[in-house]
Design a protein around this motif. Structure first.
Motif, PDB file in Angstrom:
ATOM      1  N   THR A 101     -86.893  66.458   4.567  1.00  0.00           N
ATOM      2  CA  THR A 101     -86.245  66.630   3.267  1.00  0.00           C
ATOM      3  C   THR A 101     -87.244  66.604   2.119  1.00  0.00           C
ATOM      4  O   THR A 101     -87.246  67.500   1.256  1.00  0.00           O
ATOM      5  N   LEU A 102     -88.087  65.577   2.065  1.00  0.00           N
ATOM      6  CA  LEU A 102     -89.086  65.498   0.995  1.00  0.00           C
ATOM      7  C   LEU A 102     -90.053  66.667   1.073  1.00  0.00           C
ATOM      8  O   LEU A 102     -90.371  67.303   0.057  1.00  0.00           O
ATOM      9  N   PHE A 103     -90.537  66.972   2.272  1.00  0.00           N
ATOM     10  CA  PHE A 103     -91.524  68.043   2.424  1.00  0.00           C
ATOM     11  C   PHE A 103     -90.993  69.368   1.916  1.00  0.00           C
ATOM     12  O   PHE A 103     -91.670  70.071   1.152  1.00  0.00           O
ATOM     13  N   TRP A 104     -89.779  69.738   2.312  1.00  0.00           N
ATOM     14  CA  TRP A 104     -89.281  71.062   1.939  1.00  0.00           C
ATOM     15  C   TRP A 104     -88.963  71.151   0.456  1.00  0.00           C
ATOM     16  O   TRP A 104     -89.143  72.220  -0.157  1.00  0.00           O
ATOM     17  N   ALA A 105     -88.517  70.067  -0.153  1.00  0.00           N
ATOM     18  CA  ALA A 105     -88.332  70.077  -1.605  1.00  0.00           C
ATOM     19  C   ALA A 105     -89.675  70.231  -2.311  1.00  0.00           C
ATOM     20  O   ALA A 105     -89.823  71.035  -3.246  1.00  0.00           O
ATOM     21  N   ALA A 106     -90.662  69.461  -1.871  1.00  0.00           N
ATOM     22  CA  ALA A 106     -91.988  69.537  -2.494  1.00  0.00           C
ATOM     23  C   ALA A 106     -92.603  70.914  -2.344  1.00  0.00           C
ATOM     24  O   ALA A 106     -93.167  71.468  -3.294  1.00  0.00           O
ATOM     25  N   MET A 107     -92.498  71.495  -1.146  1.00  0.00           N
ATOM     26  CA  MET A 107     -93.151  72.789  -0.937  1.00  0.00           C
ATOM     27  C   MET A 107     -92.427  73.928  -1.635  1.00  0.00           C
ATOM     28  O   MET A 107     -93.058  74.899  -2.068  1.00  0.00           O
ATOM     29  N   ALA A 108     -91.099  73.832  -1.775  1.00  0.00           N
ATOM     30  CA  ALA A 108     -90.393  74.834  -2.564  1.00  0.00           C
ATOM     31  C   ALA A 108     -90.823  74.753  -4.028  1.00  0.00           C
ATOM     32  O   ALA A 108     -90.924  75.777  -4.723  1.00  0.00           O
ATOM     33  N   TYR A 109     -91.083  73.547  -4.502  1.00  0.00           N
ATOM     34  CA  TYR A 109     -91.638  73.385  -5.855  1.00  0.00           C
ATOM     35  C   TYR A 109     -93.071  73.887  -5.913  1.00  0.00           C
ATOM     36  O   TYR A 109     -93.444  74.654  -6.811  1.00  0.00           O
ATOM     37  N   ASN A 110     -93.894  73.478  -4.945  1.00  0.00           N
ATOM     38  CA  ASN A 110     -95.317  73.819  -4.974  1.00  0.00           C
ATOM     39  C   ASN A 110     -95.562  75.323  -4.904  1.00  0.00           C
ATOM     40  O   ASN A 110     -96.485  75.845  -5.545  1.00  0.00           O
ATOM     41  N   LEU A 111     -94.768  76.014  -4.090  1.00  0.00           N
ATOM     42  CA  LEU A 111     -95.016  77.444  -3.846  1.00  0.00           C
ATOM     43  C   LEU A 111     -94.029  78.331  -4.587  1.00  0.00           C
ATOM     44  O   LEU A 111     -93.779  79.470  -4.174  1.00  0.00           O
ATOM     45  N   GLY A 115     -97.148  78.623  -8.556  1.00  0.00           N
ATOM     46  CA  GLY A 115     -97.964  77.882  -7.604  1.00  0.00           C
ATOM     47  C   GLY A 115     -98.583  78.786  -6.562  1.00  0.00           C
ATOM     48  O   GLY A 115     -99.772  78.658  -6.238  1.00  0.00           O
ATOM     49  N   ALA A 116     -97.793  79.694  -6.003  1.00  0.00           N
ATOM     50  CA  ALA A 116     -98.321  80.615  -4.998  1.00  0.00           C
ATOM     51  C   ALA A 116     -99.414  81.496  -5.578  1.00  0.00           C
ATOM     52  O   ALA A 116    -100.437  81.753  -4.926  1.00  0.00           O
ATOM     53  N   ALA A 117     -99.232  81.954  -6.831  1.00  0.00           N
ATOM     54  CA  ALA A 117    -100.262  82.781  -7.472  1.00  0.00           C
ATOM     55  C   ALA A 117    -101.557  82.006  -7.614  1.00  0.00           C
ATOM     56  O   ALA A 117    -102.659  82.553  -7.433  1.00  0.00           O
ATOM     57  N   HIS A 118    -101.451  80.705  -7.923  1.00  0.00           N
ATOM     58  CA  HIS A 118    -102.664  79.888  -8.052  1.00  0.00           C
ATOM     59  C   HIS A 118    -103.351  79.713  -6.698  1.00  0.00           C
ATOM     60  O   HIS A 118    -104.579  79.851  -6.593  1.00  0.00           O
ATOM     61  N   VAL A 119    -102.573  79.406  -5.657  1.00  0.00           N
ATOM     62  CA  VAL A 119    -103.143  79.184  -4.332  1.00  0.00           C
ATOM     63  C   VAL A 119    -103.919  80.415  -3.861  1.00  0.00           C
ATOM     64  O   VAL A 119    -104.992  80.295  -3.245  1.00  0.00           O
ATOM     65  N   PRO A 195    -102.796  72.201  -8.735  1.00  0.00           N
ATOM     66  CA  PRO A 195    -102.929  71.238  -9.833  1.00  0.00           C
ATOM     67  C   PRO A 195    -102.215  71.672 -11.112  1.00  0.00           C
ATOM     68  O   PRO A 195    -101.844  70.811 -11.925  1.00  0.00           O
ATOM     69  N   LEU A 196    -102.011  72.969 -11.311  1.00  0.00           N
ATOM     70  CA  LEU A 196    -101.305  73.408 -12.520  1.00  0.00           C
ATOM     71  C   LEU A 196     -99.846  72.963 -12.520  1.00  0.00           C
ATOM     72  O   LEU A 196     -99.186  72.976 -13.575  1.00  0.00           O
ATOM     73  N   LEU A 197     -99.322  72.542 -11.360  1.00  0.00           N
ATOM     74  CA  LEU A 197     -97.954  72.033 -11.270  1.00  0.00           C
ATOM     75  C   LEU A 197     -97.910  70.517 -11.074  1.00  0.00           C
ATOM     76  O   LEU A 197     -96.832  69.941 -10.931  1.00  0.00           O
ATOM     77  N   ALA A 198     -99.069  69.873 -11.085  1.00  0.00           N
ATOM     78  CA  ALA A 198     -99.130  68.448 -10.746  1.00  0.00           C
ATOM     79  C   ALA A 198     -98.639  67.537 -11.866  1.00  0.00           C
ATOM     80  O   ALA A 198     -98.535  66.326 -11.656  1.00  0.00           O
ATOM     81  N   ASP A 199     -98.302  68.107 -13.022  1.00  0.00           N
ATOM     82  CA  ASP A 199     -97.781  67.251 -14.086  1.00  0.00           C
ATOM     83  C   ASP A 199     -96.446  66.621 -13.718  1.00  0.00           C
ATOM     84  O   ASP A 199     -96.007  65.657 -14.355  1.00  0.00           O
ATOM     85  N   ILE A 200     -95.797  67.111 -12.686  1.00  0.00           N
ATOM     86  CA  ILE A 200     -94.544  66.490 -12.241  1.00  0.00           C
ATOM     87  C   ILE A 200     -94.777  65.052 -11.768  1.00  0.00           C
ATOM     88  O   ILE A 200     -93.867  64.231 -11.782  1.00  0.00           O
ATOM     89  N   LEU A 201     -96.020  64.755 -11.376  1.00  0.00           N
ATOM     90  CA  LEU A 201     -96.358  63.407 -10.916  1.00  0.00           C
ATOM     91  C   LEU A 201     -96.547  62.425 -12.074  1.00  0.00           C
ATOM     92  O   LEU A 201     -96.507  61.205 -11.859  1.00  0.00           O
ATOM     93  N   ASN A 202     -96.741  62.937 -13.288  1.00  0.00           N
ATOM     94  CA  ASN A 202     -97.098  62.065 -14.406  1.00  0.00           C
ATOM     95  C   ASN A 202     -95.989  61.092 -14.786  1.00  0.00           C
ATOM     96  O   ASN A 202     -96.259  60.033 -15.349  1.00  0.00           O
ATOM     97  N   ALA A 203     -94.752  61.452 -14.506  1.00  0.00           N
ATOM     98  CA  ALA A 203     -93.627  60.575 -14.861  1.00  0.00           C
ATOM     99  C   ALA A 203     -93.531  59.357 -13.953  1.00  0.00           C
ATOM    100  O   ALA A 203     -92.758  58.434 -14.247  1.00  0.00           O
ATOM    101  N   THR A 204     -94.290  59.353 -12.869  1.00  0.00           N
ATOM    102  CA  THR A 204     -94.256  58.227 -11.918  1.00  0.00           C
ATOM    103  C   THR A 204     -95.684  57.740 -11.667  1.00  0.00           C
ATOM    104  O   THR A 204     -96.252  57.973 -10.605  1.00  0.00           O
ATOM    105  N   PRO A 205     -96.288  57.061 -12.645  1.00  0.00           N
ATOM    106  CA  PRO A 205     -97.684  56.614 -12.471  1.00  0.00           C
ATOM    107  C   PRO A 205     -97.870  55.697 -11.270  1.00  0.00           C
ATOM    108  O   PRO A 205     -98.950  55.679 -10.672  1.00  0.00           O
ATOM    109  N   ALA A 206     -96.840  54.949 -10.881  1.00  0.00           N
ATOM    110  CA  ALA A 206     -96.979  54.098  -9.704  1.00  0.00           C
ATOM    111  C   ALA A 206     -97.207  54.931  -8.450  1.00  0.00           C
ATOM    112  O   ALA A 206     -97.926  54.513  -7.537  1.00  0.00           O
ATOM    113  N   VAL A 207     -96.613  56.123  -8.394  1.00  0.00           N
ATOM    114  CA  VAL A 207     -96.822  57.021  -7.260  1.00  0.00           C
ATOM    115  C   VAL A 207     -98.256  57.525  -7.243  1.00  0.00           C
ATOM    116  O   VAL A 207     -98.897  57.595  -6.186  1.00  0.00           O
ATOM    117  N   VAL A 208     -98.780  57.880  -8.414  1.00  0.00           N
ATOM    118  CA  VAL A 208    -100.164  58.358  -8.498  1.00  0.00           C
ATOM    119  C   VAL A 208    -101.126  57.263  -8.032  1.00  0.00           C
ATOM    120  O   VAL A 208    -102.078  57.526  -7.284  1.00  0.00           O
TER     121      VAL A 208
END
Length: 317
Positions: A101-111, A115-119, A195-208
């Protein structure tokens, strides 16, 4: 024991899960870099069809799926533990959620398109198309999240992980376990590959901060090996007997009415539906094992976890 040989590629998130697990166990291993998309002739010579990444090879034994690979690593090096006794059940359940569940949500966001254009920004124009067609073929029976829905889900999951690591250094306490490595790798892809999409992590500094602690684990001691040489390793080895390999349980558990010695196929339930065919030599409470012959690799035993895989009698058997 023969060398641990990991077939992977650098940007593979599931490979990062196992690379970190190897580092956590302080194990030495051989690195075989495989293509991200088909064809993968040397890998398929070992697996008989399975093409997901990564795959762990030990001599002429081939272990598929990171859930099973983690079991193997726990057997090879019991300390430190991926499955602490007090957490054995909850860690496995959480890891299964994270790997799906987590993986597929993350990868749909990442790609998503940005994101795909950056990769693929530095790759030839046809590379993105080839990757998309390859992954479409692998997921043809799946319902995939749209980017907007994936973003909402990913944010929610990050907040839930944050609630856990605000209280502890790792998900379930002072030390990491298999749950940490399973939850980490799709987030690692966000931070390291898009990394251009990594700002989604900024709202959860404990996760970082939790991610940084896990990254410090490292990848262990790694040497490179050519994929053709890995096939030769298998050809020059004998597979370990059922019950004497790196999977602890050996008692036959018949849930299908298929006796040992039968010609069968094993296929993933959802993603990557290429079948591996062979003789069923083990069907335990946790895994299946097939014996198969390959013109290049010789006799190999290919191992799969029960959960997530479908066992069938071979057609005409």
């Amino acid at each position: 024991m023969p060398d641990l040989i990991l077939h992977h590629y650098p940007s593979s998130p599931f490979s990062e899960k196992i690379r970190l697990a190897l580092g956590f166990k302080r194990l030495a291993w051989k690195s075989v870099i495989i293509p991200a998309i088909m064809p993968k002739p040397d890998l398929v010579a070992l697996t008989g069809g399975y093409r997901r990444t990564p795959v762990l090879q030990v001599g002429a034994d081939v272990y598929c799926d990171t859930a099973l690979i983690c079991d193997v690593l726990e057997h090879v090096q019991p300390e430190p533990m991926l499955y602490p006794p007090a957490l054995r059940g909850v860690a496995r359940v959480f890891a299964q959620w994270a790997d799906s569940t987590l993986f597929w949500a993350a990868m749909a966001y990442n790609l998503q398109p940005r994101g795909a254009a950056h990769v693929f920004a530095k790759a030839p124009p046809q590379a993105l198309q080839a990757f998309g067609e390859d992954r479409k073929a692998m997921s043809r029976n799946m319902v995939r999240l749209r980017p907007g829905d994936a973003t909402c889900a990913y944010r929610s999951y990050l907040r839930r992980i944050a609630h856990m690591v605000e209280e502890h250094d790792f998900l379930f306490g002072a030390e990491p376990c298999v749950a940490d490595f399973a939850a980490y790798h799709p987030l690692w892809y966000t931070r390291e590959q898009v990394p251009l999409l990594a700002d989604i992590l900024n709202a959860t500094p404990a996760v970082v901060e939790w991610m940084e602690r896990l990254a410090e684990v490292g990848h262990g001691v790694m040497d490179s090996l050519d994929s053709g040489a890995a096939v030769t390793v298998a050809a020059n080895a004998q597979p370990m007997p059922p019950g004497g390999n790196l999977l602890v349980d050996s008692a036959f558990q018949d849930d299908h009415g298929i006796p040992l010695g039968s010609p069968v196929t094993i296929t993933a339930e959802t993603f990557g539906l290429e079948a591996t065919a062979g003789e069923l030599i083990a069907a335990t409470r946790t895994h299946y094992s097939l014996r198969r012959e390959d013109p290049r690799a010789g006799a190999v035993h290919v191992h799969f976890p029960r959960i997530g895989y479908v066992l069938r009698k071979a057609e005409g058997a």
